[in-house]
Structure formats: C-alpha cells, structure tokens
Enzyme design. Structure first.
Site, PDB file in Angstrom:
ATOM      1  N   HIS A   1       1.612   8.380   7.760  1.00  0.00           N
ATOM      2  CA  HIS A   1       2.667   7.599   8.356  1.00  0.00           C
ATOM      3  C   HIS A   1       3.366   8.732   8.067  1.00  0.00           C
ATOM      4  CE1 HIS A   1       0.694   4.186   6.187  1.00  0.00           C
ATOM      5  NE2 HIS A   1       0.802   3.709   8.008  1.00  0.00           N
TER       6      HIS A   1
ATOM      7  N   LYS B   1       1.120  -1.464  -0.183  1.00  0.00           N
ATOM      8  CA  LYS B   1       0.292  -0.085  -0.033  1.00  0.00           C
ATOM      9  C   LYS B   1       0.753   1.116   0.076  1.00  0.00           C
ATOM     10  CE  LYS B   1      -3.541  -1.387   2.938  1.00  0.00           C
ATOM     11  NZ  LYS B   1      -4.128  -1.565   4.159  1.00  0.00           N
TER      12      LYS B   1
ATOM     13  N   HIS C   1       1.026   6.116   3.196  1.00  0.00           N
ATOM     14  CA  HIS C   1      -0.322   8.123   3.234  1.00  0.00           C
ATOM     15  C   HIS C   1       0.521   8.757   4.313  1.00  0.00           C
ATOM     16  CE1 HIS C   1      -1.993   6.260   7.096  1.00  0.00           C
ATOM     17  NE2 HIS C   1      -2.120   5.169   6.346  1.00  0.00           N
TER      18      HIS C   1
HETATM   19  N1  ARG Z   1       1.773  -0.635  10.064  1.00  0.00           N
HETATM   20  C1  ARG Z   1       0.741   0.189  11.027  1.00  0.00           C
HETATM   21  C2  ARG Z   1      -0.772   0.794   9.607  1.00  0.00           C
HETATM   22  O1  ARG Z   1      -0.479   1.272   9.498  1.00  0.00           O
HETATM   23  C3  ARG Z   1       1.749   0.983  12.188  1.00  0.00           C
HETATM   24  C4  ARG Z   1       2.528   0.121  12.540  1.00  0.00           C
HETATM   25  C5  ARG Z   1       2.595   0.669  13.903  1.00  0.00           C
HETATM   26  N2  ARG Z   1       3.625   0.255  14.820  1.00  0.00           N
HETATM   27  C6  ARG Z   1       3.296  -1.207  15.747  1.00  0.00           C
HETATM   28  N3  ARG Z   1       3.825  -1.692  16.066  1.00  0.00           N
HETATM   29  N4  ARG Z   1       2.201  -1.132  15.942  1.00  0.00           N
HETATM   30  O2  ARG Z   1      -1.135   0.917  10.938  1.00  0.00           O
END
Ligand code: ARG
Length: 565
Positions: free
Chosen positions: A132, A126, A129
């Site tokens: 992030h 993906k 965005h």
């Molecule tokens: N990949 C996840 C998202 O985009 C965020 C991860 C954040 N870190 C974690 N340890 N859960 O929503």
C-alpha cells in the site's frame, strides 16, 4: 517560453499531418545540443521520412527563430534532426528559470481535463503494508504531476471496508472478546490477529464459516450491534491510516470506501441482468461474459456481492460525477488480471471505454536478500513500523554527521530525510519490477538516494546564503559544464511530460540524480563565491536556477526539501 518548447513548436509547425516529434537533449556532443526524433504512425509515410526530415530542416531555416538561436541543423537518417544552438540562446534559459521560479514547467492548459487517481486504498481491520505504501507514493506523484500540468485531478482512496471478511472479523470479536466497547482500544494489528485466529479455527470447525456468513448478512441488513462493531473497526483503522498519511504528507480529495457503494450493488446486479450483459449460473452465481476472457463474477452463489461488484459501482459513480478523461488505478501487479476483467466489464456495461481505464501496476517489495519482505514471524511488514524505523535510522545518521544541529532541527531533518529516502527508493526504481529495500543504500549520502539529493540542495542553498545575488549576465558563464547544467535544466518540463506518458516516475527521479551530479561536479571544480564579481553573479544565478529545479522536482516526487542537515 523555454528553448525546448520553442524548438518543439517550430518543428510541429512545419510537420506534415500524421507526424509527430519529440525533443530531447542530444546524447553526444557531435549530435548537437538538442535532437528531435520524428515519427509517423503510418508505415507508408515512414518510407518517405528522409524527405520529410529535409523539408522540415529547410522550412525551419527560413524562420526568424533560426537566425537568432540556431547555429546549424543536421538531418541524421533515419529519424533525427540535430540542433546546434548558439550558446547565448542556451544561456538565456537561466533568466527564464529564475523569472518563472516555481512555475517553471507548469502549465494551465489542461484545466478542462479531469483525471481520477485511485491510490493507497488499504484494507480496514488490517494494517497498511508495504504494498500500500508503494501505491500511496506512486499515486501521489502522478497526482502531483497532473496538477502541475494544470489538470483537474481527483485523488480517491478506495478503502477496503466491506465484504464477507467482515463477517469473520465480527464473529471473531464476538467469540474472543466480551463486548464491543472493548474494541475501541484494540489496535489494527490486534484486529488482524483476531481475524487470523478465526481463520485458523475455521479449518477444524466448518460451522464457524456459517457463523461468519450469518454475521455478514446481519451487517448488510443493518443489525445494530454488527454495524456498531464495523464502525469501530473502520474508525480505528482510519485513524491509524490518517496518522500515516499525515507523517507522509499524503492527501486525498475523497476517501470513499467499498462500503460507500453498498446501496448501489443491487442496481449493479439487476442492471447487468436486465441489459443481458450478465447471466445467472445454475448455482446462482452471476457473471458477466467477456468473450475469450474468463467471465467476471459479480455475485457469488450464496447471494453475496464481491470486490468487483463494488468496483463497477465505483466506476459508474466516478463517470457520472466527474466525467474523467482517464481513471488510473495504482495497484500491484497481482491484480492485473482482475483489472483487465473489470475494465472490460465496465465497457460492456456501457459505463466507460476500457481504454480510459488504466492500471499503473508495480512489483513487490523485497528485502536485502531479495525475498518478499516479511517480519521474522513471516507476517507482512507493517507500514507504520517501517516509517518509524527509517526516521530513527536517519536520526542516528544526522546525529553523527552534524552534531551541531539542535534537537528540534535534527528531528525535523530526520523526518524529511527518512521519509524522503523511503519514497525515493520506491520512485527511482522501475515500477514494473520488484524493488529492493536496502536500508543502507536508501540512507546513503552518496548514491542515487534522497539524502544525496537533499544534501546537494542544502549545499546550493548554503552557497546562495553566503552572498547577495546581483544583476547577472548569462554570457559570463563560459565553462562547458555550465552550459551543460543549463541544458539539463531546460528539459525539466519535458521530463515531466515524459514521466507521465507511461507513468515511469523513475524518469523524473533519475533526471534529478543526474542533474545533482553535474551540479556537484561544477562547484567542486569552479569557485562561485571567490570568483570575480561578474562571474560570481552569473554562477550564483546558475546555482539558483538549479536549486529551483531540484526543489521542484523533489517536491513533485512528494519529497520535502530542507535548509540544513
Ligand atoms: N483494497 C485493495 C487491496 O488492498 C486495493 C483497492 C484498489 N482499488 C480498487 N478500486 N480496486 O488490495
């Protein structure tokens, strides 16, 4: 040592147990130059505060430091001690700043303390965005600040590269393309299209759900073809992410994705069951009970593990390997509840105390109309496109402002200004609220923006370049505003500490904005280069110390400075 540090030291020395003090610039001249606020956590002692304040005042008056530096101390109930400092003592600060240079405010006192920061963490297949981007910017600044204070910091990009959604993506590929090698040329945004298309079709063809599940199962069990597809998805995505990190100047110590914990998940489930922290429901799902909180799911009824199972394994790894004092998760508000559950579960499992796990949350990114930022088709905004657009816009602006720059200089400046604008827009707003993405405001040269700060810095540098600095005597700085600048500079180290206290990075951003304003006021009214020699050298030193703090502050915010624009 700077004066604020000294004041703090002398107060602390005379403070009874259970009390603490923080020192700041006084908000009004009648409150002196610096004010300390004195507090106790014990509500009984607080009743006695006036006496404590007066006793501190008396004790301080006996110190040598008092005689040398302080004109007067006033106690203002209920909690303040105001310090009126001798102007010479304040002016001495610029010697310290110039001497310490880039190290002004730095410390190496925290060498033995480790902080882990989980930030950026986009999802494979993906596009990254704007959410992030927020995590990336905020996380990197927290990283920089801790580093500046001497901590051992581990920045970890927890990629979303595992989970049942990969079953869908793989099934989608198999359905819509002919072979995996084609995949190599697929962009991340096309990967998303395939996922979205598959998801749409599922609605009318429930058996596709089963296909996706079966594909994920195969992936988990090591099926060659599926592993190959997954690897291509991951590598292509990472290549794109790295391109973005490169432009943004973002670095990690670790890029460990969810998939890295795959082998730990079995232990995670078994351990939770064995230690009776988790129970198996009738439908086969497994949960950790959290008392009054909704239980935490660690295995679905079909046997699949989830995001949370992988996060638990991640915590266990981090604790065992780094023994951190704190693990900070820079993730949007949307995951607040999830993280509360995760932190509680980690504590119940005995991995770490929940109060060592900290969620640095943030709001959404809104467009100029205060709607959630989206493309015209209603899709999430792709981070890379956004970055390119802001650099292009900055380029246009500089072309008009300074046509004399060479193409190379202009391109360089556009990149620094555009990216600076993007980061500063994020970091100068309160992170708890949604932020507004207003292109004009971000790129404006005369508001609270990166271009304004960068331009101020460039002007300081250009004054400095026009004259050799000479031996200076701070006592030649006689203007009120000169003293004001030095006082503002002197609290830079405190600002850093305060910005870290609750990760309110806008404290640092807004400090720099205020400082830039004062400095601009100063040299608009008072000549530097044309002043009489002694005054000129003193003012040049003042400008130099302001430029040091401005650059350092911007760099800590992840914003590069430039010399021409
Ligand atoms: N990949 C996840 C998202 O985009 C965020 C991860 C954040 N870190 C974690 N340890 N859960 O929503």
């Amino acid at each position: 040592m700077d004066i604020v540090e000294k004041l703090k030291g002398i107060i602390d020395k005379n403070l009874p147990d259970g009390w603490d003090a923080s020192v700041d610039l006084s908000i009004r001249p009648e409150f002196g130059d610096y004010s300390a606020i004195i507090n106790s956590t014990d509500s009984e002692s607080v009743k006695n505060r006036f006496n404590v304040l007066n006793k501190i005042k008396e004790d301080i008056a006996k110190e040598k430091f008092y005689k040398e530096n302080i004109k007067e101390i006033k106690v203002i109930p209920p909690a303040y001690i105001n310090f009126f400092i001798k102007p010479e003592a304040i002016k001495e600060q610029i010697k310290i700043i110039i001497e310490e240079g880039d190290n002004f405010g730095k410390t190496d006192e925290n060498k033995k303390r480790t902080i882990i920061i989980d930030y950026s963490s986009p999802n494979v297949a993906k596009p990254m965005h704007v959410g992030h981007l927020r995590s990336t910017f905020i996380g990197q600044v927290i990283y920089n600040l801790y580093k500046f204070l001497g901590y051992k910091v581990v920045g970890d990009n927890h990629l979303g590269d595992w989970g049942t959604q990969f079953g869908m993506i793989i099934a989608g590929y198999k359905k819509y393309t002919n072979n995996a090698s084609e995949l190599k040329n697929v962009t991340v945004s096309e990967m998303l299209d395939i996922y979205v298309r598959f998801n749409k079709e599922i609605e009318n063809a429930p058996d596709m759900q089963e296909t996706a599940k079966a594909e994920f199962k195969k992936l988990e069990q090591g099926d060659k073809e599926n592993r190959k597809i997954w690897k291509i998805l991951r590598e292509t995505s990472l290549k794109e992410f790295n391109r973005i990190y490169d432009i943004l100047g973002i670095k990690f110590d670790l890029i460990k994705g969810e998939s890295d914990y795959e082998k730990e998940l079995k232990y995670e489930i078994e351990n939770a069951l064995k230690t009776k922290k988790a129970i198996r429901n009738e439908d086969g799902s497994i949960i950790i009970s959290l008392g009054e909180m909704t239980p935490f799911l660690i295995q679905k009824s079909d046997g699949a593990t989830v995001y949370g199972t992988r996060d638990l394994a991640t915590i266990r790894f981090r604790v065992e390997k780094y023994h951190p004092e704190k693990i900070i998760y820079v993730i949007g508000n949307g995951q607040s509840f999830y993280l509360e559950q995760l932190f509680k579960s980690a504590e119940i499992l005995g991995y770490i105390d929940a109060d060592k796990l900290y969620h640095v949350k943030f709001g959404l990114v809104l467009d100029e109309n205060h709607k959630k930022m989206a493309t015209r088709e209603g899709k999430v905004v792709n981070a890379e496109e956004l970055i390119n657009k802001i650099i292009d816009l900055a380029d246009e602006i500089i072309k008009n402002k300074n046509p004399k720059l060479s193409e190379k200089e202009r391109k360089e400046a556009a990149k620094i200004i555009g990216i600076g604008a993007l980061k500063y827009n994020d970091l100068s707003q309160n992170r708890h609220t949604d932020i507004v993405f207003d292109w004009n405001k971000m790129l404006s040269f005369d508001g609270n923006s990166a271009p304004y700060l960068l331009y101020t810095y460039v002007r300081l540098k250009s004054i400095m370049k026009k004259s050799k600095a000479g031996n200076f005597e701070p006592s030649f700085l006689k203007e009120e505003i000169e003293l004001e600048i030095i006082k503002q500079l002197s609290i830079f180290p405190k600002i850093i500490e305060r910005a870290l206290e609750d990760y309110q990075l806008n404290i640092l951003a807004n400090y720099l904005f205020k400082l830039a304003g004062t400095v601009n006021n100063f040299y608009e009214k008072h000549p530097v280069l044309k002043a009489e020699k002694d005054i000129k050298f003193a003012r040049l030193a003042l400008i130099k110390s302001a430029s040091i703090v401005l650059r350092n502050g911007l760099n800590l915010l992840g914003i590069e400075t430039l010399e021409k624009m």
